[in-house]
Design an enzyme around this catalytic site. Structure first.
Site, PDB file in Angstrom:
ATOM      1  N   HIS A  46     -22.455  53.014 -29.732  1.00 43.14           N
ATOM      2  CA  HIS A  46     -23.801  53.134 -30.286  1.00 43.14           C
ATOM      3  C   HIS A  46     -23.697  53.808 -31.656  1.00 43.14           C
ATOM      4  O   HIS A  46     -22.739  54.550 -31.937  1.00 43.14           O
ATOM      5  CB  HIS A  46     -24.689  53.973 -29.352  1.00 43.14           C
ATOM      6  N   GLU A  48     -25.199  56.342 -32.963  1.00 41.52           N
ATOM      7  CA  GLU A  48     -25.091  57.808 -32.936  1.00 41.52           C
ATOM      8  C   GLU A  48     -23.665  58.251 -32.632  1.00 41.52           C
ATOM      9  O   GLU A  48     -23.150  59.214 -33.211  1.00 41.52           O
ATOM     10  CB  GLU A  48     -25.983  58.407 -31.834  1.00 41.52           C
ATOM     11  N   CYS A  76     -30.204  57.321 -26.141  1.00 39.14           N
ATOM     12  CA  CYS A  76     -30.026  57.121 -24.700  1.00 39.14           C
ATOM     13  C   CYS A  76     -29.321  58.349 -24.116  1.00 39.14           C
ATOM     14  O   CYS A  76     -28.970  59.284 -24.842  1.00 39.14           O
ATOM     15  CB  CYS A  76     -29.198  55.854 -24.441  1.00 39.14           C
ATOM     16  N   CYS A  79     -25.839  59.067 -25.674  1.00 42.59           N
ATOM     17  CA  CYS A  79     -25.895  59.623 -27.029  1.00 42.59           C
ATOM     18  C   CYS A  79     -26.514  61.020 -27.028  1.00 42.59           C
ATOM     19  O   CYS A  79     -26.071  61.904 -27.774  1.00 42.59           O
ATOM     20  CB  CYS A  79     -26.666  58.680 -27.938  1.00 42.59           C
TER      21      CYS A  79
END
Lengths: 142, 142
Positions: A46, A48, A76, A79
């Site tokens: 992801h 992040e 999420c 993260c």
């Protein structure tokens, strides 16, 4: 947030869900990343996570204590957990994510009594543009 | 779990909290990893994350749908989130973690209604040895 939004546009161009993130220290961008799990064959990739990893590598440590994370979508659980491990000072995010978000939705990770670090949290930054990118991406895929 | 426990011993030898993980497909070990956030300057470098990333790279995709994850400690929120993203089929873990765990403690991530994937979960596998490694590590640091 401009850099994060630009990274989100790049993610969409690569066929990835358009999310972008940037790590900032004292007004300087340490790392910018676009969401890339499919391209990279990495379910943890992801935006992040990639931005946090690159920033930690840049400063040569595993804590980003004075750093801010800017991301175009509510993080999420994975993260948000990484944000806590990295000791991110301030979290700025754009669109809310009722399905996958873990900050104001679902497990609400930073509200858990067991969480070991809570950043300051500023939602809704650049929300309109971030949400529009996501809507366009999913509309085009239907 | 033997491979994961051996990786945990290696983590301790490197000055890292002793946690190890392995990803297994059809009885074959795809990846083994030791916890390494300090050594790698990467706050996301928990054993589970490194094993998942290496296994996904090995199979050339971002989903580990038929794979099992063996880990010596109850996964945290970050790792539990990654397990869900990777679509891990079965999760076997050793010691419980009341402070940092996110499977049977804290956010209990796989019990959340918003979670998009739940593996089968088998706790307590190799628990005695996994917990002893952690106790010895923290006792030596006091």
């Amino acid at each position: 947030m401009r850099a994060a939004l630009d990274a989100a546009v790049q993610a969409a161009a690569a066929g990835e869900v358009p999310v972008g993130a940037a790590v900032v220290l004292d007004g300087r961008i340490l790392a910018v990343a676009a969401n890339a799990p499919r391209t990279r064959h990495d379910p943890t990739a992801h935006a992040e996570m990639l931005a946090i990893r690159a920033a930690a590598e840049a400063i040569g440590g595993d804590r980003l204590s004075d750093c801010d994370l800017w991301v175009t979508l509510e993080p999420c659980a994975m993260c948000a957990g990484a944000i806590a491990h990295a000791r991110i000072a301030r979290l700025y995010y754009g669109a809310s994510d009722p399905k996958g978000g873990a900050v104001e939705h679902g497990p609400r990770l930073f509200a858990q009594p067991t969480i070991h670090h809570r950043p300051e949290i500023y939602p809704g930054i650049g929300e309109g543009e971030a949400a529009a990118l996501l809507r366009e991406f999913f509309a085009a895929r239907r």
